[in-house]
Design a protein around this motif. Structure first.
Motif, PDB file in Angstrom:
ATOM      1  N   VAL A  88       3.388  -9.905  -8.360  1.00 41.03           N
ATOM      2  CA  VAL A  88       2.004 -10.406  -8.429  1.00 41.03           C
ATOM      3  C   VAL A  88       1.138  -9.665  -7.418  1.00 41.03           C
ATOM      4  O   VAL A  88       0.010  -9.241  -7.712  1.00 41.03           O
ATOM      5  CB  VAL A  88       1.965 -11.935  -8.183  1.00 41.03           C
ATOM      6  CG1 VAL A  88       0.535 -12.446  -8.133  1.00 41.03           C
ATOM      7  CG2 VAL A  88       2.760 -12.667  -9.252  1.00 41.03           C
ATOM      8  N   LYS A  89       1.704  -9.484  -6.219  1.00 40.54           N
ATOM      9  CA  LYS A  89       0.968  -8.790  -5.155  1.00 40.54           C
ATOM     10  C   LYS A  89       0.568  -7.375  -5.610  1.00 40.54           C
ATOM     11  O   LYS A  89      -0.584  -6.948  -5.456  1.00 40.54           O
ATOM     12  CB  LYS A  89       1.871  -8.696  -3.920  1.00 40.54           C
ATOM     13  CG  LYS A  89       1.220  -8.153  -2.685  1.00 40.54           C
ATOM     14  CD  LYS A  89       2.223  -8.292  -1.566  1.00 40.54           C
ATOM     15  CE  LYS A  89       1.862  -7.455  -0.387  1.00 40.54           C
ATOM     16  NZ  LYS A  89       2.902  -7.555   0.632  1.00 40.54           N
ATOM     17  N   THR A  90       1.521  -6.673  -6.224  1.00 43.57           N
ATOM     18  CA  THR A  90       1.239  -5.306  -6.690  1.00 43.57           C
ATOM     19  C   THR A  90       0.120  -5.316  -7.719  1.00 43.57           C
ATOM     20  O   THR A  90      -0.778  -4.473  -7.685  1.00 43.57           O
ATOM     21  CB  THR A  90       2.509  -4.694  -7.342  1.00 43.57           C
ATOM     22  OG1 THR A  90       3.584  -4.882  -6.446  1.00 43.57           O
ATOM     23  CG2 THR A  90       2.348  -3.243  -7.659  1.00 43.57           C
ATOM     24  N   MET A  91       0.180  -6.286  -8.620  1.00 37.02           N
ATOM     25  CA  MET A  91      -0.834  -6.287  -9.684  1.00 37.02           C
ATOM     26  C   MET A  91      -2.211  -6.649  -9.151  1.00 37.02           C
ATOM     27  O   MET A  91      -3.213  -6.038  -9.530  1.00 37.02           O
ATOM     28  CB  MET A  91      -0.400  -7.217 -10.814  1.00 37.02           C
ATOM     29  CG  MET A  91       0.693  -6.551 -11.633  1.00 37.02           C
ATOM     30  SD  MET A  91       1.071  -7.421 -13.124  1.00 37.02           S
ATOM     31  CE  MET A  91       1.787  -8.891 -12.473  1.00 37.02           C
ATOM     32  N   VAL A  92      -2.254  -7.630  -8.243  1.00 41.12           N
ATOM     33  CA  VAL A  92      -3.551  -8.008  -7.670  1.00 41.12           C
ATOM     34  C   VAL A  92      -4.105  -6.821  -6.869  1.00 41.12           C
ATOM     35  O   VAL A  92      -5.296  -6.509  -6.950  1.00 41.12           O
ATOM     36  CB  VAL A  92      -3.416  -9.284  -6.804  1.00 41.12           C
ATOM     37  CG1 VAL A  92      -4.659  -9.518  -5.981  1.00 41.12           C
ATOM     38  CG2 VAL A  92      -3.127 -10.492  -7.703  1.00 41.12           C
ATOM     39  N   ASN A  93      -3.217  -6.116  -6.152  1.00 38.97           N
ATOM     40  CA  ASN A  93      -3.668  -4.927  -5.406  1.00 38.97           C
ATOM     41  C   ASN A  93      -4.214  -3.863  -6.353  1.00 38.97           C
ATOM     42  O   ASN A  93      -5.251  -3.255  -6.096  1.00 38.97           O
ATOM     43  CB  ASN A  93      -2.512  -4.315  -4.597  1.00 38.97           C
ATOM     44  CG  ASN A  93      -2.280  -5.104  -3.325  1.00 38.97           C
ATOM     45  OD1 ASN A  93      -3.138  -5.886  -2.909  1.00 38.97           O
ATOM     46  ND2 ASN A  93      -1.116  -4.926  -2.709  1.00 38.97           N
TER      47      ASN A  93
END
Ligand code: NAP
Length: 474
Positions: A256-261
């Motif tokens: 999720v972190k990668t996608m939000v970034n």
């Protein structure tokens, strides 16, 4: 006749192998066959892998986008399994039409259903049946050259809405927004290239009903969106809302972190290069009506959402209209009912417990099993069906001594039955012929001139069922 074994007939295994039919030669079916073949056991197995299509590989051939060679590459692993020669492929055989449950149970001690999910989940909003409103699964079947769908697709819209924030929404939006010539390096069928080439599309809008931290995409697939030539990505800062649950998710989940970034970087980096096509990503938009005129889609209405603290959303009472001439709903797949089996209409699955098929009273029907999406619903990546198969095969092996004994277990029985019914079944050798033919069509095609220079075709898919059968059986 089906004989229900009352007590273990241990000597059976010495007499003949356990006969198993697997219905569906997609990844779920092939993994199940492979796992059963390699399982530690003290008896022989003889497996037939049946499929309604003349070619094997199910979802990989007819569900994975043509510009996903990495995923299409799973075919190489499946090919190796089927090429060993210990699993027999029989294509162009439809369960429920060419063979009844009774026929199959007569010839096999156990049957595993691995038929997947190829339909679109229903969406009940006004206007969803207007002309120009499509199911993503139908579009995927079309661009992947599935034999049973029409050869043309109406691509007349300049502005298109794609509903849903899963990988299928990304596939559909990417194929709709790409320039067709950039798909020529893939195995797209000729008719698909011809239709896409004339598409007047300028703007494809993907709408998610929740926020950027709640998307169901995966990082690789999201990042890939920005690789399309002459397509700009457009984001809207007001859609970037994160509640407590979103913050917790971003902290705890790397994906999720990668996608939000990725998404927030795209806003900062400003993607406007003046491209001739745009791909818009909207969040917090709940579709409430497809609007139209003269029976055709002219727009779509959303209620703007806000996060409620738990990662879910609630309506704000603000409504927004977008002018679009086509709507694609990519809100999930649904499995199809199979003749003579119970079916859970809501989830689109065969009711089962760990892959053991259940009857209306919730009891296990001896000898019947399910695996893959028809077992647990259309969620997860292709590799996840391996876990399903392990569980199902484990249970089948555990049940072995109580399986009903097939009364006609001869390996030739199915061939004789199909021939007596005039079913033009295809075989593994037949698939090899079709495979070679498709590759040779690609090699023989004159390189197509494009703005990137002439493009060689890797393979040109054969899409007509009769032609597939003719080449396979020729
Ligand atoms: P999915 O991942 O379940 O996504 C469905 C999306 O539709 C979600 O964003 C969901 O939102 C939304 N949705 C559901 N009902 C809706 C409604 N009534 N209105 C608006 N939005 C709605 O399903 P999928 O995209 O069909 O994919 C199926 C599986 O195949 C997934 O596991 C996917 O990763 C996999 N797949 C992988 C690839 C690949 O390239 N790796 C390609 C295709 C598919 P909510 O979250 O709010 O419910």
């Amino acid at each position: 006749m089906i004989i229900l074994r009352k007590e273990p007939l241990v000597s059976d295994s010495a007499v003949r192998p356990l006969r198993v039919a697997i219905i569906g030669a997609g990844p779920a079916g092939v993994y199940a066959a492979d796992i059963l073949t390699k399982a530690e056991r003290e008896f022989e197995v003889s497996i037939d892998l049946l499929d309604a299509y003349p070619a094997p590989y199910g979802l990989i051939r007819y569900g994975v986008a043509p510009d996903h060679p990495r995923i299409k590459g799973i075919v190489n692993a499946l090919h190796k399994v089927l090429d060993r020669g210990d699993i027999r492929f029989l294509g162009n055989v439809t369960y429920g039409r060419d063979l009844t449950l009774h026929d199959i149970r007569d010839m096999y001690d156990a049957v595993i259903f691995a038929t997947g999910a190829i339909k679109d989940a229903r969406m009940d909003i006004p206007g969803i049946d207007l002309e120009g409103s499509f199911g993503a699964a139908d579009f995927v079947s079309w661009y992947d050259g599935q034999p049973d769908v029409p050869r043309t697709w109406p691509l007349e819209a300049k502005q298109i809405a794609v509903l849903g924030n899963g990988n299928v929404a990304l596939d559909v939006a990417r194929v709709l927004s790409k320039h067709a010539e950039d798909l020529l390096v893939t195995e797209i069928p000729e008719n698909v290239f011809e239709c896409l080439k004339d598409s007047p599309v300028t703007d494809v809008h993907i709408f998610g009903r929740r926020g950027p931290a709640q998307v169901k995409f995966t990082p690789l697939e999201l990042r890939e969106l920005s690789h399309s030539r002459d397509v700009d990505i457009v984001l809207y800062p007001e859609d970037f809302e994160f509640d407590e649950a979103s913050d917790a998710l971003i902290k705890s989940n790397n994906q999720v972190k990668t996608m939000v970034n990725t998404l927030t970087n795209w806003i900062v980096e400003e993607q406007d290069t003046g491209a001739s096509r745009r791909l818009h990503l909207h969040f917090l938009h709940n579709p409430i009506e497809v609007t139209g005129e003269d029976g055709k889609v002219t727009g779509i209405k959303f209620e703007r959402q806000e996060l409620d603290g738990t990662g879910n959303v609630k309506g704000t009472g603000e409504f927004i209209d977008y002018p679009v001439q086509a709507v694609y709903r990519a809100i999930g797949y649904l499995g199809s009912e199979l003749a003579e089996l119970e079916f859970d209409e809501k989830r689109g699955v065969i009711p089962n417990e760990g892959g053991r098929v259940l009857d209306a009273a919730g009891a296990h029907v001896p000898g019947l099993y399910a695996t893959g999406w028809i077992k647990r619903g259309p969620v997860g990546l292709i590799g996840h069906t391996k876990g399903d198969a392990l569980e199902t095969i484990g249970n089948l092996l555990e049940d072995r001594l109580s399986l009903p004994v097939a009364s006609n277990p001869d390996e030739d029985a199915i061939i004789e039955l199909l021939e007596s019914r005039g079913v033009e079944y295809t075989t593994w050798d037949g698939w090899k012929k079709l495979d070679a033919h498709e590759i040779s069509l690609g090699a023989a095609a004159t390189p197509t001139p494009t703005s990137n220079g002439p493009v060689d075709r890797a393979r040109i898919k054969v899409v007509e069922r009769e032609e597939m059968v003719r080449i396979s059986r020729g």
